[in-house]
Write a protein that holds these residues in place. Structure first.
Motif, PDB file in Angstrom:
ATOM      1  N   THR A 270       0.837  -1.191   0.000  1.00  0.00           N
ATOM      2  CA  THR A 270       0.000   0.000   0.000  1.00  0.00           C
ATOM      3  C   THR A 270       0.875   1.244   0.000  1.00  0.00           C
ATOM      4  OG1 THR A 270      -1.730  -1.173   1.199  1.00  0.00           O
ATOM      5  CG2 THR A 270      -1.830   1.237   1.204  1.00  0.00           C
ATOM      6  N   VAL A 271       0.639   2.106  -0.987  1.00  0.00           N
ATOM      7  CA  VAL A 271       1.397   3.357  -1.103  1.00  0.00           C
ATOM      8  C   VAL A 271       0.396   4.499  -1.267  1.00  0.00           C
ATOM      9  CG1 VAL A 271       3.424   2.245  -2.124  1.00  0.00           C
ATOM     10  CG2 VAL A 271       1.624   3.130  -3.619  1.00  0.00           C
ATOM     11  N   PRO A 272       0.759   5.701  -0.877  1.00  0.00           N
ATOM     12  CA  PRO A 272      -0.172   6.818  -1.030  1.00  0.00           C
ATOM     13  C   PRO A 272      -0.412   7.158  -2.502  1.00  0.00           C
ATOM     14  CG  PRO A 272       1.958   7.589  -0.260  1.00  0.00           C
ATOM     15  CD  PRO A 272       2.000   6.098  -0.198  1.00  0.00           C
ATOM     16  N   ALA A 273      -1.559   7.735  -2.786  1.00  0.00           N
ATOM     17  CA  ALA A 273      -1.890   8.133  -4.159  1.00  0.00           C
ATOM     18  C   ALA A 273      -0.869   9.109  -4.721  1.00  0.00           C
ATOM     19  CB  ALA A 273      -3.287   8.748  -4.196  1.00  0.00           C
ATOM     20  N   SER A 274      -0.087   9.748  -3.850  1.00  0.00           N
ATOM     21  CA  SER A 274       0.933  10.692  -4.293  1.00  0.00           C
ATOM     22  C   SER A 274       2.028  10.024  -5.117  1.00  0.00           C
ATOM     23  CB  SER A 274       1.560  11.401  -3.088  1.00  0.00           C
ATOM     24  OG  SER A 274       2.137  10.471  -2.198  1.00  0.00           O
ATOM     25  N   GLU A 275       2.117   8.685  -5.089  1.00  0.00           N
ATOM     26  CA  GLU A 275       3.135   7.983  -5.874  1.00  0.00           C
ATOM     27  C   GLU A 275       2.710   7.749  -7.329  1.00  0.00           C
ATOM     28  OE1 GLU A 275       5.976   7.740  -4.858  1.00  0.00           O
ATOM     29  OE2 GLU A 275       5.910   7.693  -2.674  1.00  0.00           O
ATOM     30  N   LEU A 276       1.490   8.129  -7.670  1.00  0.00           N
ATOM     31  CA  LEU A 276       1.039   7.960  -9.051  1.00  0.00           C
ATOM     32  C   LEU A 276       1.696   9.021  -9.930  1.00  0.00           C
ATOM     33  CD1 LEU A 276      -0.914   5.924 -10.312  1.00  0.00           C
ATOM     34  CD2 LEU A 276      -2.655   7.709 -10.311  1.00  0.00           C
ATOM     35  N   ILE A 277       2.128   8.596 -11.118  1.00  0.00           N
ATOM     36  CA  ILE A 277       2.670   9.507 -12.128  1.00  0.00           C
ATOM     37  C   ILE A 277       1.843   9.291 -13.386  1.00  0.00           C
ATOM     38  CG2 ILE A 277       4.715  10.281 -13.380  1.00  0.00           C
ATOM     39  CD1 ILE A 277       6.394   8.821 -11.255  1.00  0.00           C
ATOM     40  N   LEU A 278       0.844  10.115 -13.568  1.00  0.00           N
ATOM     41  CA  LEU A 278      -0.121   9.947 -14.657  1.00  0.00           C
ATOM     42  C   LEU A 278       0.285  10.780 -15.860  1.00  0.00           C
ATOM     43  CD1 LEU A 278      -3.004   8.822 -15.476  1.00  0.00           C
ATOM     44  CD2 LEU A 278      -3.848  11.087 -14.811  1.00  0.00           C
ATOM     45  N   GLY A 279       0.320  10.142 -17.014  1.00  0.00           N
ATOM     46  CA  GLY A 279       0.515  10.853 -18.272  1.00  0.00           C
ATOM     47  C   GLY A 279      -0.808  10.953 -19.007  1.00  0.00           C
ATOM     48  N   MET A 280      -1.153  12.144 -19.484  1.00  0.00           N
ATOM     49  CA  MET A 280      -2.417  12.373 -20.195  1.00  0.00           C
ATOM     50  C   MET A 280      -2.122  12.715 -21.658  1.00  0.00           C
ATOM     51  SD  MET A 280      -4.626  14.608 -17.428  1.00  0.00           S
ATOM     52  CE  MET A 280      -3.569  16.053 -17.541  1.00  0.00           C
ATOM     53  N   GLN A 281      -2.966  12.162 -22.521  1.00  0.00           N
ATOM     54  CA  GLN A 281      -2.797  12.398 -23.950  1.00  0.00           C
ATOM     55  C   GLN A 281      -4.155  12.259 -24.628  1.00  0.00           C
ATOM     56  OE1 GLN A 281      -0.266  10.681 -27.808  1.00  0.00           O
ATOM     57  NE2 GLN A 281      -0.110   9.629 -25.858  1.00  0.00           N
ATOM     58  N   CYS A 282      -4.318  12.907 -25.785  1.00  0.00           N
ATOM     59  CA  CYS A 282      -5.522  12.680 -26.589  1.00  0.00           C
ATOM     60  C   CYS A 282      -5.106  12.356 -28.021  1.00  0.00           C
ATOM     61  CB  CYS A 282      -6.463  13.888 -26.553  1.00  0.00           C
ATOM     62  SG  CYS A 282      -5.711  15.490 -26.861  1.00  0.00           S
ATOM     63  N   GLY A 283      -5.911  11.560 -28.692  1.00  0.00           N
ATOM     64  CA  GLY A 283      -5.628  11.170 -30.069  1.00  0.00           C
ATOM     65  C   GLY A 283      -6.924  10.861 -30.791  1.00  0.00           C
ATOM     66  N   GLY A 284      -6.996  11.197 -32.067  1.00  0.00           N
ATOM     67  CA  GLY A 284      -8.264  11.074 -32.766  1.00  0.00           C
ATOM     68  C   GLY A 284      -9.283  12.015 -32.147  1.00  0.00           C
ATOM     69  N   SER A 285      -8.839  13.242 -31.860  1.00  0.00           N
ATOM     70  CA  SER A 285      -9.703  14.204 -31.167  1.00  0.00           C
ATOM     71  C   SER A 285     -10.836  14.684 -32.053  1.00  0.00           C
ATOM     72  CB  SER A 285      -8.878  15.404 -30.704  1.00  0.00           C
ATOM     73  OG  SER A 285      -7.855  15.004 -29.820  1.00  0.00           O
ATOM     74  N   ASP A 286     -11.930  15.087 -31.403  1.00  0.00           N
ATOM     75  CA  ASP A 286     -13.043  15.713 -32.106  1.00  0.00           C
ATOM     76  C   ASP A 286     -13.532  16.891 -31.273  1.00  0.00           C
ATOM     77  OD1 ASP A 286     -14.495  14.588 -30.015  1.00  0.00           O
ATOM     78  OD2 ASP A 286     -15.689  13.254 -31.275  1.00  0.00           O
ATOM     79  N   ALA A 287     -14.612  17.522 -31.718  1.00  0.00           N
ATOM     80  CA  ALA A 287     -15.106  18.702 -31.014  1.00  0.00           C
ATOM     81  C   ALA A 287     -15.633  18.388 -29.625  1.00  0.00           C
ATOM     82  CB  ALA A 287     -16.186  19.384 -31.854  1.00  0.00           C
TER      83      ALA A 287
END
Length: 517
Positions: A270-287
């Motif tokens: 069990t580790v704190p949520a602070s250890e998450l390293i989230l990468g965000m991206q979008c592809g095939g975007s629309d309006a």
């Protein structure tokens, strides 16, 4: 956001009171003569996700969406008309020498405590969401042999080590036939090095080289690097083989098994949520990207920042036209200047080939209602939420602090994903409007659709349907919380994404702006 309700009636979404266009919500669009609840009448058929004029627009008048100018009318546009790409003149990119610099820094959000996930703690303190053996390469020449070896490792060795999730070959097209000392060669070199340091690989270093290549193993692994374990033999060069292919495979398998034994002894904790390293991206975007999926990601991003985690957003050409909204949010003038530095570098990189940021938009983006890169950028940056921007990474750099980080990458899905992995990402989220089976071998990919129609058509590829927001079946806040909990479940291994279940893995694609010789 103003949504014209009622599932059976013509519907449009107006995001800001200043907007003089709105986006059509209905699956299949609306026919000519369709009357909206606000009294607007469509003068012609308008497809879903495309724009309808809310007022008469004169030639030269700004066209406004998100409360920002996305273009100027090239001809008169009548209220109720379909606003098409060809009717708009795209604005110039914001000049980089007159941007607001850290003058609207958001107040620090209230801490969010008590959230955790089950992860693998590494020797350097980082945490993996998966327990993977990664085999680094120095040159493309070894890829065929290594792929053969990996197939045998998976079938013959991996079943003996049930606590290891996978073995992954970090193959790429770099290493030789390149100007290794060119000015920008540091980008692919440090990317290869930092990929091997990704938290999901557990610090178990293993490098396969050829022997005569330009990129030498010592440039990839550094003896004083606490993020990798070099206590065991970690390098094998194929040219050292005296009896050929069979020996090569045996040597690689033996080196791999030594590391599999060590990885198999690891257990989630069990580790704190602070250890998450989230990468965000979008592809095939629309309006809808900037209406449903990306705002939900932005809300979830704020939750993660409040929990002390690291969240990265990227894609230079998809923030360039909205950079003035980001430099204002920078935590310090130094962070704002770093954002400008990355925009300027990329402007000059594109200019070398007589291109600019407008080269970004695809036929699919336009079919999905995005008229130009300005409109696309305004929807893209919504992923970053409302927090202050705490840091900036150049392409191939590794994260060095927590918070909201801008990771400068090209917008190419595969290059961006690769660079975010090099930056230390241990979980990836990817929004799509047009649809893509994109996935990564080194980190779980959560796929979020912008429209319900896509989620229903691809039920075994889309993990989360953000189209519920446009339909009024969920709020941005509700979906943001759903994503937050889903991230923690996936990070813990309790939930496997569709891309994981199907083993959908796109190639590692390095960003090499230096010459090929």
């Amino acid at each position: 956001m103003q949504l014209i309700p009622h599932q059976d009636s013509p519907r449009h979404i107006r995001l800001n009171e200043a907007d003089n266009v709105a986006v059509i919500v209905n699956d299949g669009g609306v026919p000519a003569g369709a009357r909206f609840e606000d009294g607007l009448v469509a003068l012609e058929p308008i497809p879903q996700s495309h724009k309808v004029a809310l007022a008469d627009l004169a030639t030269g008048q700004p066209v406004i969406r998100y409360g920002q100018v996305i273009g100027y009318a090239l001809e008169p546009i009548t209220r109720g008309s379909w606003v098409r790409e060809a009717q708009l003149r795209m604005p110039s990119a914001p000049p980089l020498d007159s941007l607001p610099m850290a003058d609207a820094v958001p107040a620090k959000l209230e801490p969010l405590q008590g959230y955790s996930f089950e992860g693998y703690r590494n020797a350097d303190g980082s945490v993996g969401t998966r327990n993977i053996l990664g085999i680094t390469t120095t040159v493309q020449c070894v890829a065929g042999v290594l792929e053969h070896a990996v197939a045998r490792i998976r079938s013959e060795l991996l079943p003996r080590y049930p606590n290891v999730d996978d073995v992954v070959a970090l193959t790429h097209s770099y290493g030789c036939g390149v100007a290794i000392t060119a000015k920008d060669a540091y980008i692919p070199i440090r990317t290869v090095r930092n990929l091997a340091r990704n938290p999901n690989l557990g610090g178990e270093a293993l490098v396969i080289g050829l022997g005569c290549e330009k990129l030498q193993a010592e440039q990839v692994m550094h003896e004083d690097d606490a993020s990798v374990d070099l206590s065991e033999p970690w390098l094998y060069r194929l040219q050292e083989s005296s009896t050929g292919f069979g020996e090569m495979i045996e040597q690689i398998m033996a080196l791999a098994e030594t590391r599999l034994r060590k990885l198999d002894r690891r257990r989630r904790e069990t580790v704190p949520a602070s250890e998450l390293i989230l990468g965000m991206q979008c592809g095939g975007s629309d309006a809808f990207s900037g209406i449903t999926a990306n705002p939900a990601l932005g809300f979830a991003s704020d939750l993660l920042i409040r929990a002390g985690a690291t969240v990265m957003f990227s894609e230079v050409t998809e923030v360039r036209d909205a950079i003035y909204m980001l430099t204002a949010r920078a935590e310090t003038p130094e962070v704002a200047q770093a954002l400008v530095r990355e925009m300027d570098w990329y402007d000059r990189y594109l200019a070398r080939s007589a291109a600019d940021r407008s080269a970004n938009t695809t036929p699919g983006n336009k079919k999905g209602g995005l008229s130009n890169i300005v409109e696309k950028s305004l929807g893209s940056i919504v992923k970053s939420g409302s927090s202050a921007i705490n840091g900036v990474l150049g392409p191939g750099e590794r994260y060095n602090r927590k918070g909201l980080i801008y990771c400068a990458t090209p917008a190419s899905d595969f290059v961006c994903g690769t660079l975010q992995l090099a930056a230390g990402m241990n979980l990836h989220v990817f929004t799509t409007g047009r649809g893509t089976p994109y996935g990564l071998a080194m980190a779980p990919v959560v796929k979020v659709s912008t429209r319900t129609e896509l989620a229903e058509r691809w039920p075994d590829l889309i993990d989360i349907d953000a189209g519920r927001i446009a339909a009024g079946r969920a709020s941005i806040e509700e979906l943001g919380w759903e994503l937050f909990h889903y991230y923690l479940d996936v990070a813990s291994g309790r939930t496997r994404t569709w891309a994981e279940r199907h083993r959908l893995h796109n190639d590692i694609v390095l960003f090499n702006p230096a010459p090929v010789t």
